[in-house]
Design a protein around this motif. Structure first.
Motif, PDB file in Angstrom:
ATOM      1  N   ASP A 162       0.824  -1.209   0.000  1.00 28.33           N
ATOM      2  CA  ASP A 162       0.000   0.000   0.000  1.00 28.33           C
ATOM      3  C   ASP A 162       0.856   1.257   0.000  1.00 28.33           C
ATOM      4  N   LEU A 163       1.895   1.280   0.817  1.00 23.98           N
ATOM      5  CA  LEU A 163       2.793   2.429   0.831  1.00 23.98           C
ATOM      6  C   LEU A 163       3.552   2.548  -0.496  1.00 23.98           C
ATOM      7  N   GLY A 164       3.900   1.408  -1.080  1.00 27.52           N
ATOM      8  CA  GLY A 164       4.564   1.436  -2.378  1.00 27.52           C
ATOM      9  C   GLY A 164       3.699   2.089  -3.439  1.00 27.52           C
ATOM     10  N   LYS A 165       2.409   1.812  -3.416  1.00 26.43           N
ATOM     11  CA  LYS A 165       1.492   2.433  -4.370  1.00 26.43           C
ATOM     12  C   LYS A 165       1.458   3.947  -4.206  1.00 26.43           C
ATOM     13  N   LYS A 166       1.630   4.404  -2.990  1.00 32.27           N
ATOM     14  CA  LYS A 166       1.626   5.843  -2.710  1.00 32.27           C
ATOM     15  C   LYS A 166       3.003   6.467  -2.911  1.00 32.27           C
ATOM     16  N   GLY A 167       3.973   5.657  -3.313  1.00 32.03           N
ATOM     17  CA  GLY A 167       5.333   6.152  -3.492  1.00 32.03           C
ATOM     18  C   GLY A 167       6.019   6.499  -2.195  1.00 32.03           C
ATOM     19  N   ALA A 168       5.591   5.845  -1.098  1.00 33.06           N
ATOM     20  CA  ALA A 168       6.051   6.269   0.226  1.00 33.06           C
ATOM     21  C   ALA A 168       6.783   5.197   1.009  1.00 33.06           C
ATOM     22  N   PHE A 169       6.842   3.961   0.525  1.00 35.77           N
ATOM     23  CA  PHE A 169       7.444   2.902   1.329  1.00 35.77           C
ATOM     24  C   PHE A 169       8.907   3.176   1.646  1.00 35.77           C
ATOM     25  N   ALA A 170       9.701   3.431   0.636  1.00 30.96           N
ATOM     26  CA  ALA A 170      11.132   3.656   0.865  1.00 30.96           C
ATOM     27  C   ALA A 170      11.361   4.867   1.762  1.00 30.96           C
ATOM     28  N   ARG A 171      10.567   5.926   1.564  1.00 29.13           N
ATOM     29  CA  ARG A 171      10.756   7.142   2.348  1.00 29.13           C
ATOM     30  C   ARG A 171      10.340   6.960   3.803  1.00 29.13           C
ATOM     31  N   GLN A 172       9.212   6.290   4.026  1.00 29.45           N
ATOM     32  CA  GLN A 172       8.682   6.201   5.381  1.00 29.45           C
ATOM     33  C   GLN A 172       9.297   5.073   6.200  1.00 29.45           C
ATOM     34  N   TRP A 173       9.695   3.979   5.560  1.00 28.31           N
ATOM     35  CA  TRP A 173      10.241   2.847   6.302  1.00 28.31           C
ATOM     36  C   TRP A 173      11.762   2.774   6.202  1.00 28.31           C
ATOM     37  N   LEU A 174      12.267   2.743   4.986  1.00 26.17           N
ATOM     38  CA  LEU A 174      13.682   2.424   4.799  1.00 26.17           C
ATOM     39  C   LEU A 174      14.607   3.594   5.097  1.00 26.17           C
ATOM     40  N   ALA A 175      14.232   4.796   4.689  1.00 25.86           N
ATOM     41  CA  ALA A 175      15.099   5.954   4.908  1.00 25.86           C
ATOM     42  C   ALA A 175      15.380   6.197   6.396  1.00 25.86           C
TER      43      ALA A 175
END
Length: 316
Positions: free
Chosen positions: A173-186
């Motif tokens: 779901d976060l990947g669809k919003k373009g946010a997974f890498a920014r919110q989790w991994l960074a």
């Protein structure tokens, strides 16, 4: 002492997440610096595929998990290189591989990439060793290229009944919003202690998160944070059940299969190993690893090497 603590005490003798930091040569362990120095790139129609190899002889292909890369298998490359040409590529969308623009990152495309990758290295036949999303890709490779597979060693990962696992849905779901890498991994990359915490990469997926080194965190997460569009795209590509409808065809495959499963993994269903064991007609059974989490193959390279040599019929 609870059951998991007891299980971990038994595994403590095998734990090797903090692999010896010797310089990489023809024989010793690969630390992060040595792994970077050993990395090669194979140009293909899919893009430039990053990989590290050790050893000579019949090829063994090691398929890593998400969000890791081929560095996950450094301990196996050290231990199994006397018996196989050990190849550890990075999937498209993960690690250091540079996929071409517009390239599909779906599991089926990953399987096709691996076939082309092997062609480029002059390898026709292969033993597969896989973990996490790599376990799903291994099954797809077997379906699409059955005459190229000698054996499969499968660890915690996708099965038709658990693809994708419910634990991955927030990531998708976060990947669809373009946010997974920014919110989790960074944040994990910026704060290594956070990455090792109970809510970080270490606590969620490693049996011994305190042994997850800063160098390993940087190796895994650095390229994913630097290439967030690809990272998010990889997550989104896992949304569909890539193994749906494959059971009948997989039941017809007679290659030797061995299943090794970490039983404390909260990501994949504990029904997974039994399902795979019943699915493959030439299964050598399941080895349960009590107390072990999703990425235990990295932590216990001796255990995986032991199972691989048995599967391959290596006397050592």
């Amino acid at each position: 002492m609870n059951r998991r603590t007891f299980a971990l005490s038994g595994l403590g003798l095998l734990a090797a997440t903090a692999l010896p930091a010797r310089a990489a040569g023809t024989g010793g362990a690969l630390d992060a610096k040595g792994f970077h120095a050993s990395r090669r790139f194979l140009p293909t129609p899919f893009g430039d595929i990053a990989y590290v190899e050790r050893g000579k002889g019949p090829a063994a292909l090691f398929l890593h998990g998400f969000p890791l890369n081929g560095f996950q298998w450094r301990g196996q490359l050290e231990r199994l290189s006397p018996y196989r040409r050990c190849l550890a590529p990075d999937f498209m969308g993960l690690g250091y591989t540079r996929p071409r623009a517009g390239q599909s990152l779906a599991p089926a495309a990953q399987a096709d990439m691996l076939a082309t990758f092997l062609d480029g290295l002059g390898e026709r036949y292969v033993d597969l060793v896989a973990n996490d999303s790599g376990t799903g890709v291994a099954q797809l490779f077997l379906l699409k290229y059955p005459d190229r597979v000698r054996s499969l060693l499968l660890t915690n990962g996708d099965t038709e009944i658990d693809c994708p696992p419910p634990a991955l849905l927030p990531v998708i779901d976060l990947g669809k919003k373009g946010a997974f890498a920014r919110q989790w991994l960074a944040p994990w990359l910026a704060d290594h202690d956070l990455a090792r915490s109970k809510d970080g990469l270490g606590g969620l997926t490693f049996t011994y998160p305190d042994k997850l080194s800063n160098a390993a965190i940087d190796m895994y997460l650095g390229p994913l944070v630097a290439n967030q569009t690809l990272t998010n795209g990889y997550a989104v590509a896992l949304e569909a059940n890539a193994l749906a409808g494959t059971a009948a065809a997989l039941r017809e495959k007679g290659q030797p299969v061995r299943i090794v499963w970490g039983m404390a993994d909260p990501t994949f269903s504990p029904k997974g190993p039994g399902y795979l064991d019943a699915l493959f007609p030439n299964s050598g059974g399941v080895r349960e690893v009590p107390g072990a989490m999703l990425f235990f193959p990295e932590e216990f390279p001796d255990l995986i090497a032991e199972e691989a040599k048995k599967l391959w019929g290596v006397n050592a």
